[in-house]
Design an enzyme around this catalytic site. Structure first.
Site, mmCIF file in Angstrom:
data_model
loop_
_atom_site.group_PDB
_atom_site.id
_atom_site.type_symbol
_atom_site.label_atom_id
_atom_site.label_comp_id
_atom_site.label_asym_id
_atom_site.label_seq_id
_atom_site.Cartn_x
_atom_site.Cartn_y
_atom_site.Cartn_z
ATOM 1 N N THR A 199 32.939 56.609 19.029
ATOM 2 C CA THR A 199 32.160 57.150 17.910
ATOM 3 C C THR A 199 32.738 58.486 17.445
ATOM 4 O O THR A 199 32.862 58.741 16.247
ATOM 5 C CB THR A 199 30.678 57.316 18.319
ATOM 6 O OG1 THR A 199 30.169 56.027 18.681
ATOM 7 C CG2 THR A 199 29.851 57.893 17.189
ATOM 8 N N ARG B 191 39.867 55.533 14.349
ATOM 9 C CA ARG B 191 39.281 56.887 14.379
ATOM 10 C C ARG B 191 40.214 57.881 15.062
ATOM 11 O O ARG B 191 40.260 59.057 14.688
ATOM 12 C CB ARG B 191 37.913 56.849 15.069
ATOM 13 C CG ARG B 191 36.825 56.202 14.196
ATOM 14 C CD ARG B 191 35.558 55.975 14.985
ATOM 15 N NE ARG B 191 34.454 55.494 14.148
ATOM 16 C CZ ARG B 191 33.334 54.957 14.632
ATOM 17 N NH1 ARG B 191 33.174 54.822 15.940
ATOM 18 N NH2 ARG B 191 32.386 54.546 13.818
ATOM 19 N N LYS C 124 33.829 53.828 5.387
ATOM 20 C CA LYS C 124 32.794 54.761 4.930
ATOM 21 C C LYS C 124 33.316 55.590 3.740
ATOM 22 O O LYS C 124 34.513 55.569 3.431
ATOM 23 C CB LYS C 124 32.393 55.670 6.100
ATOM 24 C CG LYS C 124 31.678 54.931 7.242
ATOM 25 C CD LYS C 124 31.304 55.929 8.335
ATOM 26 C CE LYS C 124 30.520 55.265 9.457
ATOM 27 N NZ LYS C 124 30.156 56.242 10.518
ATOM 28 N N ARG D 189 35.899 46.686 17.602
ATOM 29 C CA ARG D 189 35.443 47.977 18.144
ATOM 30 C C ARG D 189 36.559 48.658 18.933
ATOM 31 O O ARG D 189 36.697 49.880 18.888
ATOM 32 C CB ARG D 189 34.211 47.786 19.050
ATOM 33 C CG ARG D 189 32.886 47.686 18.322
ATOM 34 C CD ARG D 189 32.518 48.890 17.492
ATOM 35 N NE ARG D 189 32.144 50.074 18.227
ATOM 36 C CZ ARG D 189 31.188 50.933 17.851
ATOM 37 N NH1 ARG D 189 30.469 50.714 16.755
ATOM 38 N NH2 ARG D 189 30.938 52.011 18.539
ATOM 39 N N PHE E 25 20.685 64.271 13.367
ATOM 40 C CA PHE E 25 21.731 64.088 12.361
ATOM 41 C C PHE E 25 21.395 63.020 11.330
ATOM 42 O O PHE E 25 22.185 62.746 10.431
ATOM 43 C CB PHE E 25 23.070 63.754 13.038
ATOM 44 C CG PHE E 25 23.065 62.499 13.881
ATOM 45 C CD1 PHE E 25 23.237 61.240 13.313
ATOM 46 C CD2 PHE E 25 22.885 62.577 15.264
ATOM 47 C CE1 PHE E 25 23.232 60.088 14.075
ATOM 48 C CE2 PHE E 25 22.867 61.418 16.049
ATOM 49 C CZ PHE E 25 23.045 60.175 15.444
ATOM 50 N N TYR F 62 20.891 52.264 9.380
ATOM 51 C CA TYR F 62 20.945 53.275 10.446
ATOM 52 C C TYR F 62 19.569 53.541 11.057
ATOM 53 O O TYR F 62 19.362 54.592 11.677
ATOM 54 C CB TYR F 62 21.558 54.566 9.908
ATOM 55 C CG TYR F 62 23.072 54.520 9.797
ATOM 56 C CD1 TYR F 62 23.853 54.169 10.901
ATOM 57 C CD2 TYR F 62 23.723 54.859 8.619
ATOM 58 C CE1 TYR F 62 25.241 54.136 10.819
ATOM 59 C CE2 TYR F 62 25.118 54.839 8.535
ATOM 60 C CZ TYR F 62 25.865 54.473 9.641
ATOM 61 O OH TYR F 62 27.240 54.453 9.562
HETATM 62 P P1 IDP Z 1 29.085 54.060 15.934
HETATM 63 O O1 IDP Z 1 29.326 54.312 14.471
HETATM 64 O O2 IDP Z 1 30.330 54.328 16.759
HETATM 65 O O3 IDP Z 1 28.482 52.707 16.214
HETATM 66 P P2 IDP Z 1 26.455 55.272 16.386
HETATM 67 O O4 IDP Z 1 26.025 55.904 17.681
HETATM 68 O O5 IDP Z 1 25.816 53.980 15.983
HETATM 69 O O6 IDP Z 1 28.046 55.153 16.441
HETATM 70 O O7 IDP Z 1 26.215 56.364 15.239
HETATM 71 C C1 IDP Z 1 26.261 55.999 13.886
HETATM 72 C C2 IDP Z 1 26.976 57.086 13.127
HETATM 73 O O8 IDP Z 1 26.217 58.264 13.146
HETATM 74 C C3 IDP Z 1 28.338 57.483 13.719
HETATM 75 O O9 IDP Z 1 29.390 56.641 13.297
HETATM 76 C C4 IDP Z 1 28.483 58.916 13.207
HETATM 77 O O10 IDP Z 1 28.975 58.891 11.861
HETATM 78 C C5 IDP Z 1 27.046 59.416 13.185
HETATM 79 N N1 IDP Z 1 26.727 60.172 14.394
HETATM 80 C C6 IDP Z 1 26.492 59.667 15.632
HETATM 81 N N2 IDP Z 1 26.196 60.649 16.509
HETATM 82 C C7 IDP Z 1 26.259 61.811 15.783
HETATM 83 C C8 IDP Z 1 26.040 63.195 16.115
HETATM 84 O O11 IDP Z 1 25.746 63.556 17.252
HETATM 85 N N3 IDP Z 1 26.200 64.094 15.089
HETATM 86 C C9 IDP Z 1 26.526 63.714 13.812
HETATM 87 N N4 IDP Z 1 26.719 62.431 13.478
HETATM 88 C C10 IDP Z 1 26.593 61.497 14.428
#
Ligand code: IDP
Length: 154
Positions: free
Chosen positions: A94, A105, A12, A88, A60, A52
């Site tokens: 996440t 991460r 990213k 993964r 968010f 997304y």
């Molecule tokens: P992932 O990237 O681990 O697959 P996802 O749930 O698909 O997780 O979320 C996509 C992206 O959105 C995450 O990588 C993170 O950057 C952002 N994100 C997810 N949940 C939150 C939140 O609660 N607050 C702010 N950003 C979030």
């Protein structure tokens, strides 16, 4: 188990700006995965919304789109046995704060909104193929043998 499973990975904008592309690529290479596609690119608004889309209703979402379009990303396709799940597990949770040391991460992030890397979700059936199709044309994915293939698989 298929040794040619492909998965989508993306450093990213925060990972690019922090100079982590090489470190991240090295981890997957050293694990034995094969890089079959790579693209240094800027994500536009449409692609961000498509990628997304599942989060469209989340609070968010706007910040996420703004962030992912804010600078270059390095998109990749990696191939190998059980690639989606293995990648993964190397990426971590996440939230970097919940990610174990040793994961990408867990080693390089502290904040949920700046978690360095995206990787297809292994629990979302077909997410890897959908995301590969979204970011790459078929002819951009290269077919070749790693010279150490015979030592990576029994
Ligand atoms: P992932 O990237 O681990 O697959 P996802 O749930 O698909 O997780 O979320 C996509 C992206 O959105 C995450 O990588 C993170 O950057 C952002 N994100 C997810 N949940 C939150 C939140 O609660 N607050 C702010 N950003 C979030």
């Amino acid at each position: 188990m298929s040794e040619d499973e492909r998965t989508f990975v993306m450093v990213k904008p925060d990972g690019v700006q922090r100079g982590l592309i090489g470190e991240i690529v090295s981890r997957f290479e050293e694990r034995g995965l094969k890089l079959v596609g790579g693209k240094f690119m800027q994500i536009d608004d449409d692609l961000a919304h498509e990628h997304y889309g599942e989060h469209e209703d989340k609070p968010f979402f706007d910040d996420l789109v703004e962030f992912i379009t804010s600078g270059p990303v390095f998109a990749m396709v990696w191939e190998g046995a059980d690639a989606t799940r293995q990648v993964r597990s190397m990426v971590g949770e996440t939230d970097p704060a919940e990610s174990a040391p040793g994961t990408i991460r867990g080693d390089f992030g502290l904040d949920l909104g700046r978690n360095v890397i995206h990787a297809s979700d292994h629990e979302d059936e077909g997410a890897n193929e959908r995301e590969i199709d979204l970011f790459f044309d078929e002819e951009e994915l290269l077919d070749y043998e790693r010279i150490d293939a015979a030592w990576l698989y029994e």
